[in-house]
Design a protein around this motif. Structure first.
Motif, mmCIF file in Angstrom:
data_model
loop_
_atom_site.group_PDB
_atom_site.id
_atom_site.type_symbol
_atom_site.label_atom_id
_atom_site.label_comp_id
_atom_site.label_asym_id
_atom_site.label_seq_id
_atom_site.Cartn_x
_atom_site.Cartn_y
_atom_site.Cartn_z
ATOM 1 N N GLY A 289 0.811 -1.208 0.000
ATOM 2 C CA GLY A 289 0.000 0.000 0.000
ATOM 3 C C GLY A 289 0.845 1.258 0.000
ATOM 4 O O GLY A 289 0.548 2.233 -0.715
ATOM 5 N N LEU A 290 1.928 1.242 0.773
ATOM 6 C CA LEU A 290 2.822 2.396 0.824
ATOM 7 C C LEU A 290 3.546 2.599 -0.506
ATOM 8 O O LEU A 290 3.729 3.736 -0.965
ATOM 9 N N LEU A 291 3.964 1.501 -1.131
ATOM 10 C CA LEU A 291 4.596 1.598 -2.441
ATOM 11 C C LEU A 291 3.625 2.144 -3.487
ATOM 12 O O LEU A 291 4.001 2.957 -4.338
ATOM 13 N N GLU A 292 2.391 1.702 -3.403
ATOM 14 C CA GLU A 292 1.376 2.185 -4.341
ATOM 15 C C GLU A 292 1.222 3.700 -4.223
ATOM 16 O O GLU A 292 1.116 4.402 -5.236
ATOM 17 N N ASP A 293 1.223 4.203 -2.989
ATOM 18 C CA ASP A 293 1.140 5.662 -2.788
ATOM 19 C C ASP A 293 2.333 6.382 -3.400
ATOM 20 O O ASP A 293 2.197 7.474 -3.975
ATOM 21 N N GLU A 294 3.522 5.787 -3.292
ATOM 22 C CA GLU A 294 4.740 6.398 -3.833
ATOM 23 C C GLU A 294 4.748 6.386 -5.361
ATOM 24 O O GLU A 294 5.346 7.269 -5.983
ATOM 25 N N LEU A 295 4.114 5.393 -5.942
ATOM 26 C CA LEU A 295 4.151 5.233 -7.396
ATOM 27 C C LEU A 295 3.064 6.013 -8.115
ATOM 28 O O LEU A 295 3.043 6.064 -9.350
ATOM 29 N N VAL A 296 2.144 6.591 -7.361
ATOM 30 C CA VAL A 296 1.060 7.362 -7.993
ATOM 31 C C VAL A 296 1.623 8.593 -8.680
ATOM 32 O O VAL A 296 2.441 9.311 -8.108
#
Length: 326
Positions: free
Chosen positions: A319-326
């Motif tokens: 979930g944290l990676l997804e936020d960074e990749l947005v």
């Protein structure tokens, strides 16, 4: 070339031992599966613990579905050789390799890159055949990964004709294509991991032609206080250390009363420790960012205060990676 990380089809995740590369690899694979990609995550180190991050039993060479749309396997060079002999050289699949395995060990000792190419070759084959939309590799640590990634080139230069040369040629083309393949390096904002990461980034650029897709700064501590909050905290810390009388508190919904600041020493000390650790790591984080080639994204993952690995931690990191990749 600005290519979104998960638009690539093959990602090698590496980093200094202990920085959390398996955490990042397992989370990237889970994120890919969440996005609807048929995903394979491969553990290269025989002593690895990738299975723990999905809450499953020991992984084998044959992929196991560990989450919807997500398959996991553990690399085994002997199994990879058997598969190569069957698929590429059209030799029958033997129960045991026997003399062939002994000959392979002899050749592998004399010729650099032979064992490594069985690892890279198996992974590249899955990508070439489009058996998966995304393959994530929990690769060797930073001290060994360059030799592993460069093995097709090394073997291709050693054997420049025949079937082996033909096999290494397509691997090299696949690995050199930045739209297909990338390396993700994991670091923590500390002196030695940052030093090793910047050294690895340099070696990837000079000793391979594989694209550096991203660098992940893992276990980044949050900034607890802004400037105004810091002033209030300093006042509170002074009051706590000098308090010997009860301090009246403002009224709250349940009534009013008085409490003592004595006994909050541990809380204040813990906050000061967290602030000190965060600020001591900021220069390393800045040095890491400044040392990366232009255009390489630096993804920040905060410290997770979770005692054990498992699906909970993997989902949280994804979930944290997804936020960074947005």
């Amino acid at each position: 070339m600005d290519i979104p990380l998960l638009d690539r089809r093959l990602l090698f995740v590496t980093g200094k031992g202990g920085v959390g590369k398996t955490s990042v690899a397992s989370a990237l694979a889970l994120l890919g599966a969440r996005q609807g990609k048929r995903t394979l995550v491969c553990e290269v180190d025989a002593k690895g613990n990738l299975a723990d991050f999905y809450g499953v039993g020991p992984l084998e060479f044959a992929p196991t579905e560990v989450q919807p749309n997500l398959y996991a396997m553990a690399m085994n060079t002997e199994e990879s050789l058997r598969e190569y002999l069957k698929l590429q050289l059209k030799l029958p699949l033997l129960a045991r390799l026997g003399p062939v395995a002994k000959m392979f060990d002899f050749v592998a000792t004399a010729a650099p890159g032979v064992k490594e190419i069985l690892t890279v070759g198996k992974i590249a084959y899955e990508v070439r055949e489009r058996n998966y939309d995304l393959v994530v590799v929990d690769a060797s640590a930073s001290g060994h990964v360059v030799g592993q990634l460069a093995s097709p080139v090394a073997l291709g230069e050693l054997i420049s004709v025949g079937v082996v040369q033909a096999q290494t040629a397509w691997m090299i083309d696949l690995l050199k294509d930045p739209a297909t393949t990338g390396v993700v390096v994991v670091a923590t904002p500390e002196e030695m991991p940052v030093n090793e990461t910047l050294e690895l980034v340099g070696r990837l650029g000079t000793e391979t032609e594989i694209d550096l897709a991203a660098v992940v700064a893992n276990r980044v501590l949050p900034e607890l206080f802004g400037r105004a909050e810091q002033e209030l905290f300093d006042e509170l810390a002074t009051a706590v250390r000098g308090a010997d009388q009860p301090v009246a508190q403002p009224k709250v919904a349940s009534g009013s009363g008085a409490t003592t600041l004595a006994g909050l020493d541990g809380v204040v000390e813990a906050a000061e420790l967290a602030v000190g650790l965060r600020r001591s790591r900021v220069p390393h984080l800045k040095r890491l960012r400044a040392g990366l080639p232009e255009g390489v994204p630096l993804l920040n993952l905060p410290m997770l205060f979770i005692r054990t690995h498992g699906t909970r931690a993997t989902h949280a990191i994804a979930g944290l990676l997804e936020d960074e990749l947005v």
